[in-house]
Scaffold this motif. Structure first.
Motif, mmCIF file in Angstrom:
data_model
loop_
_atom_site.group_PDB
_atom_site.id
_atom_site.type_symbol
_atom_site.label_atom_id
_atom_site.label_comp_id
_atom_site.label_asym_id
_atom_site.label_seq_id
_atom_site.Cartn_x
_atom_site.Cartn_y
_atom_site.Cartn_z
ATOM 1 N N THR A 1 2.531 -16.117 9.053
ATOM 2 C CA THR A 1 2.532 -14.808 9.441
ATOM 3 C C THR A 1 2.221 -14.865 11.375
ATOM 4 O O THR A 1 2.328 -13.648 11.747
ATOM 5 C CB THR A 1 1.412 -13.798 9.114
ATOM 6 N N THR A 2 2.037 -15.881 11.650
ATOM 7 C CA THR A 2 1.789 -16.176 13.135
ATOM 8 C C THR A 2 2.678 -17.456 13.499
ATOM 9 O O THR A 2 2.953 -18.148 12.645
ATOM 10 C CB THR A 2 0.393 -16.320 13.607
ATOM 11 N N ARG B 1 5.119 3.243 2.704
ATOM 12 C CA ARG B 1 4.554 2.143 2.579
ATOM 13 C C ARG B 1 3.809 1.640 3.911
ATOM 14 O O ARG B 1 4.769 1.739 4.915
ATOM 15 C CB ARG B 1 5.329 0.984 1.914
ATOM 16 N N ASP B 2 2.860 0.786 3.834
ATOM 17 C CA ASP B 2 2.682 0.010 4.932
ATOM 18 C C ASP B 2 3.255 -1.218 4.840
ATOM 19 O O ASP B 2 3.241 -1.509 3.707
ATOM 20 C CB ASP B 2 0.935 -0.254 5.172
ATOM 21 N N TYR B 3 3.328 -1.911 5.959
ATOM 22 C CA TYR B 3 3.750 -3.350 5.903
ATOM 23 C C TYR B 3 2.625 -4.409 6.294
ATOM 24 O O TYR B 3 2.064 -4.295 7.414
ATOM 25 C CB TYR B 3 5.191 -3.742 6.621
ATOM 26 N N ASN B 4 2.268 -5.154 5.485
ATOM 27 C CA ASN B 4 1.064 -6.326 5.783
ATOM 28 C C ASN B 4 1.995 -7.351 6.550
ATOM 29 O O ASN B 4 3.250 -7.386 6.655
ATOM 30 C CB ASN B 4 0.355 -6.493 4.518
ATOM 31 N N PRO B 5 1.161 -8.131 7.261
ATOM 32 C CA PRO B 5 1.923 -9.354 8.082
ATOM 33 C C PRO B 5 2.647 -10.303 7.129
ATOM 34 O O PRO B 5 3.754 -10.619 7.858
ATOM 35 C CB PRO B 5 0.629 -9.987 8.663
ATOM 36 N N THR C 1 0.756 -1.025 0.072
ATOM 37 C CA THR C 1 0.141 0.033 -0.008
ATOM 38 C C THR C 1 0.845 1.228 0.062
ATOM 39 O O THR C 1 1.491 1.204 0.776
ATOM 40 C CB THR C 1 -0.971 -0.016 1.103
ATOM 41 N N MET D 1 5.977 -8.348 6.955
ATOM 42 C CA MET D 1 6.405 -8.059 8.294
ATOM 43 C C MET D 1 7.354 -9.289 8.640
ATOM 44 O O MET D 1 8.291 -9.486 9.303
ATOM 45 C CB MET D 1 5.494 -7.839 9.249
ATOM 46 N N ARG E 1 10.206 -9.306 6.643
ATOM 47 C CA ARG E 1 11.255 -8.267 7.206
ATOM 48 C C ARG E 1 11.849 -8.717 8.478
ATOM 49 O O ARG E 1 12.966 -8.669 8.679
ATOM 50 C CB ARG E 1 10.317 -7.187 7.357
ATOM 51 N N GLU E 2 11.179 -9.562 9.353
ATOM 52 C CA GLU E 2 11.731 -10.017 10.657
ATOM 53 C C GLU E 2 12.780 -11.203 10.347
ATOM 54 O O GLU E 2 14.058 -10.977 10.835
ATOM 55 C CB GLU E 2 10.563 -10.847 11.274
#
Lengths: 493, 493
Positions: free
Chosen positions: B394-395, B40-44, B34, B47, B50-51
């Motif tokens: 993402t979890t 930008r936003d980072y969606n899950p 987005t 992320m 990225r992590e």
């Protein structure tokens, strides 16, 4: 969601204009913090503590199945407009250098709602840890800054009542327990109960929000002062104020919710009844989660922000920590803070209308969440660390590659690279011929547990002298087994 | 230290004024990102990627014994003034709302130097991972934003020459290898060699910086265009330009440094000789670190920022990744970017004078460092993840607490709390009577490996039906052993 210490922040909103007391230009060092323009640098020791706190919080969020998102530090100014009530004046704007008008985020809740609407997300459980910005009068000694972290956990989606709300409170309970900050209490209330109470006490509709703001000051001001503000400043009738006074003194649990549902006056308000029924339901879930020992239904809890629509809560530390050393050094400008309670460390609530404000068609996404206010926690942990005899390590280095003799720089570098390539955390001094003593001293200072010592003889024999720093014991280890031996000895590092 | 993609950033500095092409107001979604106001936003999912990238980078920094610091997102405007040369116009200023004039940080190097001077730190090895801000023309499809992360590693202190410098290059080598981004190359040069070269080629002293800026464009422009800019725009003589042209075409290793030390013209410059001698030394350490396969001494590398005083370097990916899907969707405004190399993923160098600029007595602290430019890396990793069949979780949820029958919400909540309290990552649906199918579907969707199913019979028997999602196998586990069994089965989660 929302800022810890919101209540105390609001108290100083009026001071921001003059900023007379706070000389932000002067760079001072307060109990190890460097302070400039109301913000702080974090030195390595503070970062080590911060990392530990974040790990506790993130573990908890992940334990509850939360995903992680991130948003930019600034938003369109219009995104933030009209969301924070009286506190909007604390928003940092960017200079107009052409293009859109931008503002630094004030919390993580409004950006989250904007994110949901923009991406048409209708349900998510997410956490977000990031800095937010408020042009407030800072109070560094109390862990209050113009730039500070929020650790937010929110659940968005249409679900059966109070189940996500209860999980948020469970999370606060888990985190505050695990951080070992001393005893705490979580106050809960509901905006619908407050509004219903205002209605049955005879507060005119258009004064709900402003009277709510005054009630919110009850944790900082006496009832007499709050009553006086209601009547003299806000023009409320004395009768209405007194009726409010009777309600806001009430605290309890599920029993109080039941009692108020039977209350002749309160039961006349549909809104209040809906809030009270949900409060009963909330407490039943909290019992299942075994957290009712710390939760209290408190009718004086109001919270200042506009966007709450249902349950609200705030966690406070009930033990006052040791007085910060730096408190005695405060200049005159910080006098106004004396006696202010700074115990609030988490807060949040339900905001079912916020996402709809960002959706072109006004589609609502119900949300509930909590924000852990971490700066206050950092301050307490730092004070604990200062008081403790145990040294805070700021690196994770397992071994120092050293030599006792001259002209071994190349051998030291070669061995260090070998260790790095094997995943060992290793340091080497950037000197051609460092003294052994200074190499050992560095290990003592920074808590490095092992030293790998190279000498002419060791190189000939294909070994390394491995020294344990705390015992000063030394053994020869063959070069081939060195990595394994270091790993074995530093399993806990 | 300094920004990746600096060279390409500079190319667009001229466009910022008009911004004609980039409609930042329109909120678009490009290949899952987005985009708003160039951020930008980072969606899950992003992320999670990225992590993973951050973990690789932080592990490397910690392996090298680095401490961690943090500084505020804004600095006093005057702190940033005069540090970035022509790029200063890209700095974001905050609005003057009373108090000091503030600007968003442009990189992490200047705040680091300010930190060292303010805290009188004379030696430290630290990393700092944080976002920086540039009012540049963004190019989202190429991983270039107005808000982006830098991952900086710097070594401050007076040490023997080139040892810390070599470690910085070793770190770039380790990180780029571990991230598996394809083949890469690290170009190195030295400001003293550049300056010496300019001197012996007859560039007037006062034109060093501006000619240096032009040389820096060689990775984006042909020699003819660079030569033309030097002669026509910057008024350099044709002879001087041609002599520069001969030098900047040279690439090599230690051998090239040796050859230039013998070069009749180059050897007339003391500065150049000092730089070349250090370059030889650097390569000898890089050999010990076994990284010379990727490092090339390249006389055309200039880097734009003012504060470099010695070695400079820049890492580029030599394999062009897959063309981003979104590239084809670019509007007219992004046309200007076509054909621009975007391979730069790390850069840095030595800046021995910067800290002294912040010290009241001008005390210098020699520094060298590197900045990993992570947004470009994220873009590549995201493209890889999209292309891969493997799903990004993402979890970290280990188990879903479910039921097949109605009216078991309370039992589900009770069991979930038990699991949370035992440190198990557990989720439960926020519905009174969810369908078993939808509970299982959620596990499939989000990769939850286990389901703990409760029913009337299981409750009577004191057991839980533990279902493995991928095999659909179910076994009864006694309630007392459930935690242990879940831990055993999810050791790898």
């Amino acid at each position: 969601m929302i800022n810890l210490g919101m209540a105390s922040l609001r108290l100083y909103a009026g001071l921001v204009g003059c900023r007379s007391g706070f000389c932000a230009r002067s760079l001072r060092t307060l109990s190890g913090m460097t302070v400039s323009q109301g913000t702080r640098d974090y030195n390595p020791k503070q970062m080590a503590i911060r990392e530990k706190v974040f790990n506790t919080i993130i573990s908890c969020f992940k334990r509850h199945g939360a995903e992680n998102i991130d948003t930019p530090v600034f938003e369109l100014k219009e995104t933030l407009t009209g969301k924070y009530g009286e506190d909007s004046k604390l928003i940092y704007d960017l200079k107009d250098q052409g293009g859109e008008l931008l503002s630094l985020r004030y919390d993580l809740t409004v950006p989250f709602a904007r994110y949901l609407a923009m991406n048409k997300v209708t349900n998510i459980k997410r956490y977000h840890i990031a800095k937010v910005y408020r042009r407030d009068n800072p109070a560094m000694t109390r862990g209050r800054y113009r730039e500070f972290y929020q650790c937010d956990f929110d659940i968005a989606g249409q679900y059966d009542p109070m189940i996500p709300d209860a999980e948020c409170l469970k999370i606060v309970h888990e985190i505050l327990s695990e951080l070992e900050l001393g005893d705490f209490r979580i106050k809960v209330n509901d905006r619908r109960i407050l509004d219903g109470m205002f209605a049955v006490c005879g507060v005119p509709d258009d004064k709900f929000r402003t009277i709510c703001s005054t009630v919110d000051k009850l944790d900082k001001m006496s009832w007499e002062d709050v009553r006086s503000e209601m009547v003299k400043e806000k023009g409320l009738s004395e009768e209405a104020a007194d009726q409010i006074g009777q309600y806001v003194s009430l605290q309890g649990g599920m029993d109080l919710a039941e009692r108020l549902l039977q209350d002749a006056k309160m039961s006349q308000s549909k809104q209040a009844c809906a809030g009270l029924t949900d409060m009963k339901q909330l407490f039943s879930y909290l019992q299942l989660f075994q957290v009712t020992d710390k939760v209290v239904f408190d009718l004086s809890l109001a919270r200042g922000l506009d966007y709450y629509t249902g349950v609200i809560y705030e966690a406070i530390l009930t033990q006052t920590g040791p007085v910060p050393v730096a408190a005695a050094q405060n200049g005159a400008g910080e006098k106004a803070e004396e006696g202010v309670s700074v115990g609030s460390v988490a807060g949040g609530g339900r905001y079912d209308g916020l996402v709809g404000m960002f959706d072109p068609k006004g589609r609502k996404v119900p949300c509930v969440g909590v924000s852990i206010g971490i700066e206050r926690v950092f301050s307490i942990m730092e004070q604990k660390a200062e008081a403790s005899a145990e040294k805070v390590r700021t690196t994770e280095t397992q071994v120092m590659v050293a030599s006792a003799q001259k002209n071994l720089l190349e051998e030291r570098l070669r061995l260090t690279a070998e260790l790095w390539n094997a995943g060992i955390k290793a340091e080497v001094m950037y000197k051609k011929n460092p003294k052994l003593l200074s190499q050992l001293q560095h290990c003592e200072d920074s808590g490095i547990p092992l030293v790998a010592i190279l000498g002419e003889q060791e190189l000939k024999d294909g070994v390394v002298k491995l020294r344990t720093v705390h015992s000063r014991e030394e053994i020869d280890v063959s070069r081939a087994k060195l990595v394994e031996e270091i790993k074995r000895r530093t399993l806990d590092v």
